[in-house]
Design a protein around this motif. Sequence first.
Motif, short mmCIF file in Angstrom:
data_model
loop_
_atom_site.label_atom_id
_atom_site.label_comp_id
_atom_site.label_asym_id
_atom_site.label_seq_id
_atom_site.Cartn_x
_atom_site.Cartn_y
_atom_site.Cartn_z
N HIS A 73 0.83 -1.20 0.00
CA HIS A 73 0.00 0.00 0.00
C HIS A 73 0.87 1.26 0.00
O HIS A 73 0.55 2.24 -0.67
CB HIS A 73 -0.93 0.00 1.21
CG HIS A 73 -1.99 -1.06 1.15
ND1 HIS A 73 -2.67 -1.50 2.25
CD2 HIS A 73 -2.47 -1.78 0.09
CE1 HIS A 73 -3.53 -2.45 1.89
NE2 HIS A 73 -3.42 -2.63 0.59
N ARG A 74 1.98 1.22 0.72
CA ARG A 74 2.89 2.36 0.67
C ARG A 74 3.50 2.49 -0.73
O ARG A 74 3.62 3.60 -1.26
CB ARG A 74 4.00 2.21 1.72
CG ARG A 74 5.00 3.37 1.66
CD ARG A 74 5.89 3.46 2.87
NE ARG A 74 6.88 4.51 2.73
CZ ARG A 74 7.70 4.92 3.70
NH1 ARG A 74 7.62 4.36 4.90
NH2 ARG A 74 8.58 5.88 3.49
N ALA A 75 3.86 1.36 -1.31
CA ALA A 75 4.44 1.39 -2.66
C ALA A 75 3.45 1.98 -3.65
O ALA A 75 3.83 2.73 -4.56
CB ALA A 75 4.85 -0.02 -3.09
N ALA A 76 2.16 1.68 -3.49
CA ALA A 76 1.16 2.23 -4.39
C ALA A 76 1.07 3.75 -4.26
O ALA A 76 1.01 4.47 -5.26
CB ALA A 76 -0.20 1.60 -4.11
N ALA A 77 1.07 4.23 -3.01
CA ALA A 77 1.04 5.69 -2.80
C ALA A 77 2.27 6.36 -3.39
O ALA A 77 2.19 7.42 -4.03
CB ALA A 77 0.92 5.99 -1.31
N GLU A 78 3.42 5.73 -3.20
CA GLU A 78 4.67 6.33 -3.70
C GLU A 78 4.79 6.20 -5.21
O GLU A 78 5.50 6.98 -5.85
CB GLU A 78 5.87 5.70 -2.99
CG GLU A 78 5.94 6.10 -1.52
CD GLU A 78 7.18 5.57 -0.80
OE1 GLU A 78 7.68 4.49 -1.21
OE2 GLU A 78 7.64 6.21 0.15
N SER A 79 4.09 5.25 -5.81
CA SER A 79 4.08 5.18 -7.28
C SER A 79 3.38 6.39 -7.87
O SER A 79 3.64 6.78 -9.02
CB SER A 79 3.39 3.89 -7.74
OG SER A 79 1.99 3.96 -7.56
N VAL A 80 2.50 6.99 -7.09
CA VAL A 80 1.80 8.20 -7.52
C VAL A 80 2.56 9.46 -7.11
O VAL A 80 2.74 10.38 -7.92
CB VAL A 80 0.38 8.23 -6.91
CG1 VAL A 80 -0.30 9.57 -7.20
CG2 VAL A 80 -0.45 7.07 -7.43
N LEU A 81 3.03 9.49 -5.88
CA LEU A 81 3.61 10.70 -5.31
C LEU A 81 5.12 10.75 -5.38
O LEU A 81 5.72 11.81 -5.17
CB LEU A 81 3.17 10.84 -3.84
CG LEU A 81 1.68 11.09 -3.63
CD1 LEU A 81 1.27 10.77 -2.21
CD2 LEU A 81 1.33 12.53 -3.98
N GLN A 125 -8.52 9.19 -5.84
CA GLN A 125 -8.84 8.28 -6.94
C GLN A 125 -7.60 7.67 -7.56
O GLN A 125 -7.56 6.47 -7.85
CB GLN A 125 -9.65 9.02 -8.02
CG GLN A 125 -10.22 8.09 -9.08
CD GLN A 125 -11.17 7.05 -8.49
OE1 GLN A 125 -12.14 7.41 -7.82
NE2 GLN A 125 -10.90 5.78 -8.74
N VAL A 126 -6.56 8.47 -7.75
CA VAL A 126 -5.35 7.96 -8.39
C VAL A 126 -4.64 6.94 -7.49
O VAL A 126 -4.15 5.91 -7.97
CB VAL A 126 -4.40 9.13 -8.75
CG1 VAL A 126 -3.07 8.60 -9.27
CG2 VAL A 126 -5.03 10.03 -9.79
N VAL A 127 -4.58 7.20 -6.18
CA VAL A 127 -3.96 6.25 -5.26
C VAL A 127 -4.76 4.95 -5.23
O VAL A 127 -4.18 3.85 -5.26
CB VAL A 127 -3.83 6.86 -3.84
CG1 VAL A 127 -3.42 5.78 -2.83
CG2 VAL A 127 -2.81 7.99 -3.83
N VAL A 128 -6.07 5.05 -5.19
CA VAL A 128 -6.92 3.85 -5.19
C VAL A 128 -6.72 3.07 -6.49
O VAL A 128 -6.59 1.84 -6.49
CB VAL A 128 -8.39 4.23 -4.98
CG1 VAL A 128 -9.31 3.04 -5.28
CG2 VAL A 128 -8.61 4.72 -3.55
N ASP A 129 -6.68 3.78 -7.61
CA ASP A 129 -6.48 3.12 -8.89
C ASP A 129 -5.13 2.41 -8.97
O ASP A 129 -4.98 1.41 -9.69
CB ASP A 129 -6.58 4.14 -10.04
CG ASP A 129 -8.00 4.63 -10.25
OD1 ASP A 129 -8.94 3.98 -9.74
OD2 ASP A 129 -8.17 5.67 -10.93
N ALA A 130 -4.14 2.92 -8.22
CA ALA A 130 -2.81 2.31 -8.19
C ALA A 130 -2.73 1.11 -7.24
O ALA A 130 -1.68 0.49 -7.11
CB ALA A 130 -1.77 3.35 -7.79
N GLY A 131 -3.86 0.78 -6.59
CA GLY A 131 -3.87 -0.34 -5.64
C GLY A 131 -3.60 0.07 -4.22
O GLY A 131 -3.34 -0.77 -3.36
N GLY A 132 -3.65 1.38 -3.94
CA GLY A 132 -3.39 1.88 -2.60
C GLY A 132 -4.66 2.18 -1.83
O GLY A 132 -5.77 1.86 -2.26
#
Length: 449
Positions: A111-119, A142-149
Motif C-alpha cells: 500500500h505504501r508502494a502504491a502511494a509512492e508510485s503516484v507521489l 482516486q489515483v492512489v486507489v487506482d494504483a492499488g493503494g
Amino acid sequence: MTDLLTSIQAALGLPHTPIPFTAAGALPSAFSVTDLACASIGAAGQAVGELLNQQTGRLPTLEVDRRLASFWFSSSIRPVGWNVPPLWDPVAGDYAAKDGWIRLHTNAPHHRAAAESVLGACADRAAMASKVAQWAKSDLEQVVVDAGGCAAEMRTWEQWQAHPQGRAVNAEPLIQFGHHGSHNGTLWQGSVAQPLAGIKVLDLTRVLAGPVASRFLAGLGADVLRIDPPTWNEPGVVPEMTLGKRCARLDLHEKTDRALFNSLLKDADIVLHGYRADALERLGYGVTERQKLAPGMIDVCLNAYGWNGPWQNRRGFDSLVQMSSGIADAGMQWKHTDKPTPLPVQALDHATGYLMAASAIKLLTERLSSGQGGSARLSLARTAKLLIEHGRGSEELLRVEDEHDQGMLVEQTPWGPAHRLHVPLRITGTPVQWTLAASELGSHRAQWW
C-alpha cells in the motif's frame, strides 16, 4: 446507550433485554464511543446467553464494565520489559491537499508502494506532505486507489449521504443475514463453561475487526485457526489480536496449499473473512464455491465500504472510513481545531468485530436447532452510520490513569511477559478466557486440533 443497544439487538434478532453496564465515564469523543463498545460487547454476550438458554434451558445474567470495555477498544495488553511495535507506518496519516484533507494508509508495504508510485518516494512525513499539497484531494484519492493503494479524502456526513457509496451503504441493514445448505453434525459439544468447545473457526481476517471476532470466539472455547499469506505481517497488532488462536500460513496460489485449505474449509464450522468483496471470487473461493465445499458452514464476512455501490470492492480500513463518512470532520468541529479528529480508538473495527462474533453465534444457535448453515455480511461503513446516528458522546470522561485498578492477568508471550486486562464482559458461569497466549503469525501448522 439504550438506543444503541436496542438497534444492535434488533439487527441480530435478539430480545430487547436491558443489559447492566457498570462503572462510569466515557472516552472523550464527538460520538458515543464507550456506549458503542458496551452495546456491541453486551450484544455478543447476549448471543452467548441465547445459545446457552437453547441448549440448557437456563439464561445466564450478563454485565459489561464501561471502563474495561473502553480500554479493550484500544488495547488489552500491557507488555512487561518489551514494547509492541508501532501501529502506524511512518508516513501513514492525514495530509493537507490543495482543497482539504486526505488520509493515506500505508501500513502494508504494497500500500505504501502504491502511494509512492503516484507521489514519488517519500523518506518522511515532511516529504510526503509537500507532495500531497500539490494535489486536489479527490483527484489524489482516486489515483492512489487506482494504483492499488488506500486513501480517503475527508468528507462531511452530509457529503457522504449524498455520495453514491454513502447512499448505497446507508441503505443496507447493519447485518445482512442469509441461510443456505445443511449440516449433519447438529449436536452441541460445548458446556456452560465453554459454550463453543468443539467448534472450528477458520479465520481469514487481518488487522482488527475480524481478529476481534475470532478472539472473542476463542475465549468461549472455539478452536480458532488463523490463516495468513506467506509474507503478510502486522507486528503492531499481533500481540493484541492473536490471543487464543493458532496462526498458520498458506499460499492460495500454490496447488498443495490450496488442497490443504480446501480440507480445512470442509471441516470448518465458522469461516470469518475480511477480504474485499471480489477478492475470494478471484481466488476461486466465491460464495458458490465455499458452499459447495462446506454446505452447512457459517460464513461471516466483512468489508470496509459495504456490499453494494461503486466502492463495494474498494480497499479500506477503520481510519479511512472515519474520513469518508464524516466522523473525522465531526470530530474536528467538536474539538474546535483545524485538523481531522478521528475517534479516540478504532471503534468501527472493534464494534464490528463483536457484531461479527454475535452474528456467528446467532447462526450457530440456529444451526443447532435447524441443521441449516447461514451467512452474515457486515461493513465498517455501516457501523459508522450506527454510531453517527446515535448522537454525541458523554460529558463524563473516563479516568484512564488508574486502569491497573481493574486487574491484570499475566500472559507469557513469545516477546516476553505481559499483563492482559480482565475482560469487560461477565456471563454467569461462563468465563471468557483463553488457553493460548498471543503468538507470532505463521507459528503453527495449518491443521485442526
